[in-house]
Design a protein around this motif. Sequence first.
Motif, PDB file in Angstrom:
ATOM      1  N   TYR A 284      11.253  60.744   1.012  1.00  0.00           N
ATOM      2  CA  TYR A 284      12.684  60.566   1.255  1.00  0.00           C
ATOM      3  C   TYR A 284      13.405  61.851   0.863  1.00  0.00           C
ATOM      4  O   TYR A 284      13.470  62.177  -0.325  1.00  0.00           O
ATOM      5  CB  TYR A 284      13.242  59.424   0.401  1.00  0.00           C
ATOM      6  N   PHE A 285      13.957  62.560   1.851  1.00  0.00           N
ATOM      7  CA  PHE A 285      14.703  63.804   1.564  1.00  0.00           C
ATOM      8  C   PHE A 285      15.900  63.498   0.671  1.00  0.00           C
ATOM      9  O   PHE A 285      16.635  62.546   0.919  1.00  0.00           O
ATOM     10  CB  PHE A 285      15.180  64.413   2.894  1.00  0.00           C
ATOM     11  N   ILE A 286      16.103  64.304  -0.375  1.00  0.00           N
ATOM     12  CA  ILE A 286      17.335  64.175  -1.160  1.00  0.00           C
ATOM     13  C   ILE A 286      18.239  65.388  -1.053  1.00  0.00           C
ATOM     14  O   ILE A 286      19.436  65.266  -0.955  1.00  0.00           O
ATOM     15  CB  ILE A 286      17.111  63.799  -2.646  1.00  0.00           C
ATOM     16  N   GLU A 287      17.662  66.593  -1.080  1.00  0.00           N
ATOM     17  CA  GLU A 287      18.519  67.765  -0.910  1.00  0.00           C
ATOM     18  C   GLU A 287      17.700  69.012  -0.633  1.00  0.00           C
ATOM     19  O   GLU A 287      16.485  69.020  -0.805  1.00  0.00           O
ATOM     20  CB  GLU A 287      19.417  67.984  -2.135  1.00  0.00           C
ATOM     21  N   MET A 288      18.409  70.054  -0.201  1.00  0.00           N
ATOM     22  CA  MET A 288      17.743  71.345  -0.023  1.00  0.00           C
ATOM     23  C   MET A 288      18.389  72.364  -0.945  1.00  0.00           C
ATOM     24  O   MET A 288      19.619  72.460  -1.004  1.00  0.00           O
ATOM     25  CB  MET A 288      17.879  71.821   1.425  1.00  0.00           C
ATOM     26  N   ASN A 289      17.575  73.118  -1.663  1.00  0.00           N
ATOM     27  CA  ASN A 289      18.087  74.204  -2.497  1.00  0.00           C
ATOM     28  C   ASN A 289      17.906  75.505  -1.745  1.00  0.00           C
ATOM     29  O   ASN A 289      16.795  75.851  -1.341  1.00  0.00           O
ATOM     30  CB  ASN A 289      17.367  74.253  -3.833  1.00  0.00           C
ATOM     31  N   THR A 290      19.011  76.214  -1.587  1.00  0.00           N
ATOM     32  CA  THR A 290      19.003  77.414  -0.737  1.00  0.00           C
ATOM     33  C   THR A 290      18.822  78.686  -1.569  1.00  0.00           C
ATOM     34  O   THR A 290      19.568  79.634  -1.437  1.00  0.00           O
ATOM     35  CB  THR A 290      20.319  77.487   0.055  1.00  0.00           C
ATOM     36  N   ARG A 291      17.871  78.650  -2.461  1.00  0.00           N
ATOM     37  CA  ARG A 291      17.679  79.768  -3.398  1.00  0.00           C
ATOM     38  C   ARG A 291      16.269  79.713  -3.959  1.00  0.00           C
ATOM     39  O   ARG A 291      15.530  78.769  -3.703  1.00  0.00           O
ATOM     40  CB  ARG A 291      18.673  79.631  -4.543  1.00  0.00           C
ATOM     41  N   LEU A 292      15.967  80.703  -4.778  1.00  0.00           N
ATOM     42  CA  LEU A 292      14.719  80.698  -5.536  1.00  0.00           C
ATOM     43  C   LEU A 292      14.837  79.606  -6.602  1.00  0.00           C
ATOM     44  O   LEU A 292      15.886  79.443  -7.206  1.00  0.00           O
ATOM     45  CB  LEU A 292      14.604  82.069  -6.211  1.00  0.00           C
ATOM     46  N   GLN A 293      13.749  78.857  -6.836  1.00  0.00           N
ATOM     47  CA  GLN A 293      13.804  77.798  -7.849  1.00  0.00           C
ATOM     48  C   GLN A 293      13.229  78.285  -9.181  1.00  0.00           C
ATOM     49  O   GLN A 293      12.361  79.160  -9.198  1.00  0.00           O
ATOM     50  CB  GLN A 293      12.953  76.613  -7.409  1.00  0.00           C
ATOM     51  N   VAL A 294      13.637  77.645 -10.251  1.00  0.00           N
ATOM     52  CA  VAL A 294      13.073  77.944 -11.572  1.00  0.00           C
ATOM     53  C   VAL A 294      11.548  77.830 -11.516  1.00  0.00           C
ATOM     54  O   VAL A 294      10.812  78.651 -12.057  1.00  0.00           O
ATOM     55  CB  VAL A 294      13.625  76.948 -12.629  1.00  0.00           C
ATOM     56  N   GLU A 295      11.083  76.797 -10.811  1.00  0.00           N
ATOM     57  CA  GLU A 295       9.653  76.475 -10.826  1.00  0.00           C
ATOM     58  C   GLU A 295       8.845  77.198  -9.748  1.00  0.00           C
ATOM     59  O   GLU A 295       7.699  76.822  -9.484  1.00  0.00           O
ATOM     60  CB  GLU A 295       9.469  74.953 -10.706  1.00  0.00           C
ATOM     61  N   HIS A 296       9.432  78.252  -9.135  1.00  0.00           N
ATOM     62  CA  HIS A 296       8.706  78.940  -8.052  1.00  0.00           C
ATOM     63  C   HIS A 296       7.335  79.499  -8.476  1.00  0.00           C
ATOM     64  O   HIS A 296       6.429  79.601  -7.654  1.00  0.00           O
ATOM     65  CB  HIS A 296       9.582  80.045  -7.431  1.00  0.00           C
ATOM     66  N   PRO A 297       7.140  79.870  -9.775  1.00  0.00           N
ATOM     67  CA  PRO A 297       5.850  80.493 -10.118  1.00  0.00           C
ATOM     68  C   PRO A 297       4.617  79.620  -9.852  1.00  0.00           C
ATOM     69  O   PRO A 297       3.554  80.155  -9.533  1.00  0.00           O
ATOM     70  CB  PRO A 297       5.979  80.790 -11.619  1.00  0.00           C
ATOM     71  N   VAL A 298       4.731  78.292  -9.970  1.00  0.00           N
ATOM     72  CA  VAL A 298       3.509  77.496  -9.748  1.00  0.00           C
ATOM     73  C   VAL A 298       3.014  77.651  -8.311  1.00  0.00           C
ATOM     74  O   VAL A 298       1.808  77.683  -8.059  1.00  0.00           O
ATOM     75  CB  VAL A 298       3.655  75.994 -10.141  1.00  0.00           C
ATOM     76  N   THR A 299       3.947  77.798  -7.383  1.00  0.00           N
ATOM     77  CA  THR A 299       3.574  78.038  -5.984  1.00  0.00           C
ATOM     78  C   THR A 299       2.938  79.420  -5.847  1.00  0.00           C
ATOM     79  O   THR A 299       1.931  79.589  -5.153  1.00  0.00           O
ATOM     80  CB  THR A 299       4.822  77.916  -5.078  1.00  0.00           C
ATOM     81  N   GLU A 300       3.532  80.390  -6.525  1.00  0.00           N
ATOM     82  CA  GLU A 300       2.973  81.754  -6.465  1.00  0.00           C
ATOM     83  C   GLU A 300       1.537  81.784  -6.980  1.00  0.00           C
ATOM     84  O   GLU A 300       0.674  82.456  -6.414  1.00  0.00           O
ATOM     85  CB  GLU A 300       3.833  82.706  -7.313  1.00  0.00           C
ATOM     86  N   MET A 301       1.290  81.033  -8.054  1.00  0.00           N
ATOM     87  CA  MET A 301      -0.042  81.064  -8.672  1.00  0.00           C
ATOM     88  C   MET A 301      -1.118  80.497  -7.747  1.00  0.00           C
ATOM     89  O   MET A 301      -2.225  81.009  -7.704  1.00  0.00           O
ATOM     90  CB  MET A 301      -0.055  80.280  -9.996  1.00  0.00           C
ATOM     91  N   ILE A 302      -0.792  79.439  -7.024  1.00  0.00           N
ATOM     92  CA  ILE A 302      -1.855  78.823  -6.212  1.00  0.00           C
ATOM     93  C   ILE A 302      -1.929  79.379  -4.783  1.00  0.00           C
ATOM     94  O   ILE A 302      -2.918  79.166  -4.097  1.00  0.00           O
ATOM     95  CB  ILE A 302      -1.763  77.275  -6.169  1.00  0.00           C
ATOM     96  N   THR A 303      -0.874  80.084  -4.337  1.00  0.00           N
ATOM     97  CA  THR A 303      -0.929  80.637  -2.974  1.00  0.00           C
ATOM     98  C   THR A 303      -1.101  82.159  -2.973  1.00  0.00           C
ATOM     99  O   THR A 303      -1.449  82.746  -1.946  1.00  0.00           O
ATOM    100  CB  THR A 303       0.358  80.339  -2.177  1.00  0.00           C
ATOM    101  N   GLY A 304      -0.793  82.790  -4.108  1.00  0.00           N
ATOM    102  CA  GLY A 304      -0.864  84.253  -4.155  1.00  0.00           C
ATOM    103  C   GLY A 304       0.312  84.926  -3.460  1.00  0.00           C
ATOM    104  O   GLY A 304       0.342  86.151  -3.317  1.00  0.00           O
ATOM    105  N   VAL A 305       1.303  84.153  -3.032  1.00  0.00           N
ATOM    106  CA  VAL A 305       2.482  84.742  -2.380  1.00  0.00           C
ATOM    107  C   VAL A 305       3.542  85.038  -3.443  1.00  0.00           C
ATOM    108  O   VAL A 305       3.897  84.159  -4.227  1.00  0.00           O
ATOM    109  CB  VAL A 305       3.067  83.779  -1.317  1.00  0.00           C
ATOM    110  N   ASP A 306       4.024  86.274  -3.474  1.00  0.00           N
ATOM    111  CA  ASP A 306       5.076  86.653  -4.404  1.00  0.00           C
ATOM    112  C   ASP A 306       6.414  86.318  -3.737  1.00  0.00           C
ATOM    113  O   ASP A 306       6.838  86.978  -2.787  1.00  0.00           O
ATOM    114  CB  ASP A 306       4.967  88.157  -4.695  1.00  0.00           C
TER     115      ASP A 306
END
Length: 451
Positions: A284-306
Amino acid sequence: MINKVLIANRGEIALRIIRACREMDIETVAIHSTADSDAMHTRLADASVCIGPPSAAESYLNKAAILAAAEISGANGIHPGYGFLAENADFAEMVIDHGLTFIGPSPEHIRLMGDKIQAKETMKKRGVPVVPGTDGPVQSDDEARAAAADIGYPVLIKAVSGGGGRGMTVARSEHELEEGLRMARREAQAGFGDDRVYLEKFLERPRHIEVQVLADHHGHAVHLGERDCSLQRRHQKLVEEATSPVIDDELRSEIGETVSRAVVDLGYQGVGTIEFLYENGQFYFIEMNTRLQVEHPVTEMITGVDLVRAQLHVAKNLPLAITQSDVRYEGHAIECRVNAEDPGTLTPAPGTVHTYHPPGGPGVRVDSALFAGAKVPPYYDSLIAKLIVYDQSREACLKRLKRALSEYVIDGIKTGIPLLQAITDNPAFAEGDYHTGWLGEFMEDWTPPTY
Ligand code: ADP
């Protein structure tokens, strides 16, 4: 060409951006309040400009002062980080009007997604599943009563302009609805200058699952999988992980592709996060954040994308360097937010750090602006560090996280580390068996160790 970026932020995220810029041979300009004259972001940037007194309204939210700082320092791009002016469409517009590059999406997209009702409508039209609720703000108590009966109790009364986990009131019955509406309108007016509220089905035990997207100016978008941010207190995230223990490959591609298509159709550019509640196999969609998130590093760690590099890349008008088939998920990452606060009462605990020793070793990343002698001012958010841990499996990651938390020394101020340790020691967390209300329930019976 962006060759000098002013960072309209402070703390760990300012450092994160300075680091990315430096690796891309982009000069950096820090802004700081008088309370942050000795702060790490002020020291680490190539140049720094004092923009005002401690209060955020007079410094980090002071648009004119920030633009003047960009002008005098010769910056040609502004990165807003998260919080402060990151989702302020007027600021993005002013930056562009001054001939500078705003490192983020267009003001139109920020404005559109800043209005939660329009955001839901926009996503629904594009085939994204949304949480059941009213189509617009409720105009009267009568309308609210009828809508709530239709949706079914419990319902959540939400501020149209709400954010940061504030502006939400649960009503479990018609009786509670009346009182709730009054309270929610009053709080919404006081907190966001907009008393419009709408109703949503209140999901009792959902998980918060969000999908990271990245889009360029050339009609391409990729998704980078999900983050599970269900560990929250008072609707604010505390621990986040990628991948989610409840999402498999098939579900990940399915929701990811739905979201990517919607983002391309919208003509959105930059990084963005589409937030969902997930219950009984349904998103269920609640909202979209149009910015970098505080928690972006966990995505960086598992995908290798900076992701910060990617933001700068997109802001330079370059096409994405990756396609969806290049995106791979490897291992597991967990982030803990370390706040300067009393772990029991969760009240902010500013002060001066005496001894500081961050954890290290394999798979450990600490994003923080702390150092021995650093002052944690009372004027801003209490987030002082993010501990991000990576390993091949969730089980190994959790072990590593416990090890890292036990090494962390921050003396002189109270921090949430004891709470983070109690969470990571809990069997339910180890099993991945938790939901957005779990931490609140857990804390009712938890007594923090005495300092
Ligand atoms: P904000 O913009 O203030 O962060 P969100 O809409 O993103 O608000 O919601 C934040 C959190 O509030 C969610 O992660 C979830 O825990 C809770 N929440 C929001 N909407 C609902 C809902 N309809 N039912 C249950 N919980 C909700």
